[in-house]
Design an enzyme around this catalytic site. Structure first.
Site, PDB file in Angstrom:
ATOM      1  N   VAL A 193       0.843  -1.184   0.000  1.00 15.61           N
ATOM      2  CA  VAL A 193       0.000   0.000   0.000  1.00 15.61           C
ATOM      3  C   VAL A 193       0.880   1.237   0.000  1.00 15.61           C
ATOM      4  O   VAL A 193       1.822   1.328   0.782  1.00 15.61           O
ATOM      5  CB  VAL A 193      -0.894   0.007   1.272  1.00 15.61           C
ATOM      6  N   ALA A 238       4.367   4.148   3.009  1.00 14.80           N
ATOM      7  CA  ALA A 238       3.921   2.894   2.390  1.00 14.80           C
ATOM      8  C   ALA A 238       3.972   1.800   3.438  1.00 14.80           C
ATOM      9  O   ALA A 238       4.514   1.995   4.533  1.00 14.80           O
ATOM     10  CB  ALA A 238       4.820   2.532   1.214  1.00 14.80           C
ATOM     11  N   LYS A 239       3.407   0.691   3.150  1.00 17.99           N
ATOM     12  CA  LYS A 239       3.563  -0.482   4.013  1.00 17.99           C
ATOM     13  C   LYS A 239       3.188  -1.698   3.190  1.00 17.99           C
ATOM     14  O   LYS A 239       2.409  -1.614   2.247  1.00 17.99           O
ATOM     15  CB  LYS A 239       2.629  -0.392   5.225  1.00 17.99           C
ATOM     16  N   GLY A 240       3.756  -2.831   3.582  1.00 19.56           N
ATOM     17  CA  GLY A 240       3.404  -4.080   2.908  1.00 19.56           C
ATOM     18  C   GLY A 240       3.221  -5.157   3.937  1.00 19.56           C
ATOM     19  O   GLY A 240       3.573  -4.993   5.111  1.00 19.56           O
ATOM     20  N   ASP A 279       9.765  -5.006   9.182  1.00 16.18           N
ATOM     21  CA  ASP A 279       8.730  -4.665  10.157  1.00 16.18           C
ATOM     22  C   ASP A 279       8.485  -5.954  10.947  1.00 16.18           C
ATOM     23  O   ASP A 279       9.293  -6.889  10.891  1.00 16.18           O
ATOM     24  CB  ASP A 279       7.469  -4.157   9.432  1.00 16.18           C
TER      25      ASP A 279
END
Ligand code: GLU
Length: 549
Positions: A193, A238-240, A279
């Site tokens: 995202v 962003a992040k995934g 993360d």
């Protein structure tokens, strides 16, 4: 029982079949399948009205109900519990009709084995979650509430407010990867995202966790936007993530999954586009696999495509402990502000992973007594202070916190309520809630995790005069040293640990004082002041760039 466990209700009247299925379920771990068995529909419905189940294994031919009627009656009474139908070869038509009417799957009793059963049950639960909860996660609600509160304070332009509520780009993937048993292919959900593309490339970690959903990743991406803006880094958020429990995967399985995930998002990542990092549930090794996969695809080595890599591949010194280091820098500033001497003060740390363990180590070096820490096994408490260096050794060699001899075992919930000067929630989200906020007994909360405090709890803590260093400020050390890593990578020039640490301190301390000043000037709590600081920067950039076309 762990959160990842899947509670099964088995409704099966044939004792032989029931025993066989229970045997298979007992064999499976990560997740475990705690199972309750009944042999007729009425008993099943009764149990389901009193207890919560994640999935039901339903034989359609029972003493008190037959055929499709069994499924329909179940559905009417317990519409939210996914159903996997058990069938014999002669009842196949019936099973197919049940699936057409909304059952998640059917299993042929003569062909069931533990792997098949585990997968069918997990997928049934996953599919229902995927449909009902993708955007609607508690974390996303929390991120929205926080944002809307801050937006009101700054009287944010309504057009911008609407644009910032949802991410600009989202990618939802269904990812196949091979288990070590070659025939077994798992399919899991993955996400990337990108919340704001205005500020430069997007930046944010990748988490492997069983509760990952689109809403959760979107919330985390949004927080990355504010965090980067607050630190003045040239990135959007962003992040995934991949919805999988990494503790149930072998190293080889994790490698195949990471590589497949990378190749699925390869078109949206890159040193100028979007730069992943570690993360929850990922670390330097996963970043090395991501970097390798990306490099293989483009035909040359591109270290800057990820940060948090091993140092030997162009990672930065100091990155691994940067988030914990940053937490402690912020605790030092907060303590200064409150006139609290950290030498001899007490601290409690929830989580002993990458962030919590480094925070414990740095606080220990300042002379702070660490009364308690915790990991997945639970908490460990010692009134005289835990010997952190030795406990770190124990954890590094794979030991669980609760197996360490020098302390008393306590639960994670008890740990949060211990009396101390500094509380560092550094595990997962939603830990300080309206339910326990009244009993939090500290002077400073420094949020090492993302989203550990709910909006309702925030208000309670603020009213009680507890000083909160919010996540986007407290845990920003990670992404700040990621930025240093990216800069070093693009310039092919390496900095020393002293340079890294002094630059980190400069950036974070400046951000802390900007936020503190704003909170005093505008009479805001620290979280809202941090968010306002971040949101204003993004808003300015959006307005000055203008809207295309
Ligand atoms: N996952 C970390 C965070 O939540 C670090 C992200 C990064 O280094 O890009 O801030």
């Amino acid at each position: 029982m762990s959160e990842a466990d899947i509670r099964v209700l088995l409704i099966e009247d044939n004792p032989l079949h029931a025993r066989m299925l229970q045997g298979f379920l007992d064999e499976i771990h990560a997740p475990s399948f705690p199972v309750k068995h009944v042999d007729n529909l009425a008993a099943g419905l009764d149990l389901a009205s009193r207890e919560k189940f994640d999935v039901v294994l339903l034989d359609l031919v029972l003493p008190d109900s037959k055929g499709l009627d069994t499924f329909v009656r179940w559905r009417t009474h317990a519409p939210h519990v996914p159903v996997v139908v058990l069938t014999g070869l002669d009842d196949m038509g019936l099973a197919t009709r049940a699936v057409e009417s909304g059952a998640q799957d059917y299993l042929l009793k003569s062909q069931i084995n533990a792997a098949l059963l585990s997968r069918s049950l997990r997928y049934a639960v996953e599919r229902v979650r995927a449909r009902s909860e993708e955007w609607d996660s508690p974390m996303f609600r929390n991120a929205h509430q926080q944002f809307l509160k801050a937006a009101q304070v700054v009287d944010l332009d309504d057009n911008i407010r609407q644009r910032l509520l949802f991410p600009q780009r989202t990618q939802v993937l269904s990812l196949p990867f091979r288990r070590d048993g070659y025939d077994q292919v798992e399919t899991v959900f993955g996400y990337r995202v990108q919340h704001v593309l205005t500020m430069g490339p997007t930046k944010g970690g990748v988490r492997f966790h069983h509760s990952v959903s689109l809403g959760e990743v979107a919330a985390l991406a949004m927080w990355m936007t504010w965090k980067c803006a607050l630190m003045g880094l040239p990135y959007g958020g962003a992040k995934g993530g991949v919805r999988v429990d990494p503790t149930g995967l072998s190293r080889r399985e994790k490698q195949r999954l990471t590589r497949r995930y990378t190749s699925e998002i390869i078109h949206v990542i890159g040193p100028d586009k979007d730069i992943p990092a570690p993360d929850l549930g990922t670390g330097a090794q996963e970043m090395a696999w991501m970097m390798d996969t990306y490099s293989e695809q483009v035909g040359h080595t591109v270290p800057e495509v990820v940060t948090g890599k091993p140092v030997v591949l162009g990672g930065s010194v100091g990155r691994e402990t940067a988030t914990g280091k940053g937490v402690v820098l912020m605790v030092q500033e907060a303590a200064d502000h409150l006139d609290l001497d950290l030498d001899g003060a007490t601290a409690v740390i929830q989580g002993f992973g990458n962030v919590g363990s480094a925070a414990a180590e740095f606080l220990d070096q300042l002379g702070t007594k660490i009364l308690a820490v915790s990991d997945v096994s639970g908490g460990l408490y010692n009134d005289n202070g835990l010997p952190i260096a030795d406990l770190l050794e124990h954890a590094r060699s794979g030991g669980l916190v609760q197996d360490y001899p020098e302390g008393d075992n306590i639960s994670n919930a008890e740990l949060l309520e211990l009396e101390c000067d500094v509380l560092v929630p550094a595990a997962i989200e939603n830990q300080i809630t309206a339910e326990n906020a009244d009993r939090i007994n500290c002077k400073i909360v420094a949020e090492g995790a993302n989203g550990p405090t709910t909006t309702e709890a925030d208000e309670i803590l603020n009213d009680r005069g507890i000083f909160i260093v919010p996540d986007i400020l407290a845990n920003a050390g990670g992404v700040t040293v990621s930025y240093f890593e990216w800069v070093q990578g693009t310039q092919n020039y390496m900095w020393t640990l002293e340079e890294i640490n002094s630059r980190l301190k400069r950036i974070m301390t400046r951000a802390f004082h900007q936020v503190l000043q704003r909170s005093i000037d505008q009479d805001l709590d620290m979280r809202t002041a941090s968010l306002v600081q971040g949101i204003e920067r993004v808003t300015d950039a959006k307005l000055i760039r203008g809207l295309f076309p």
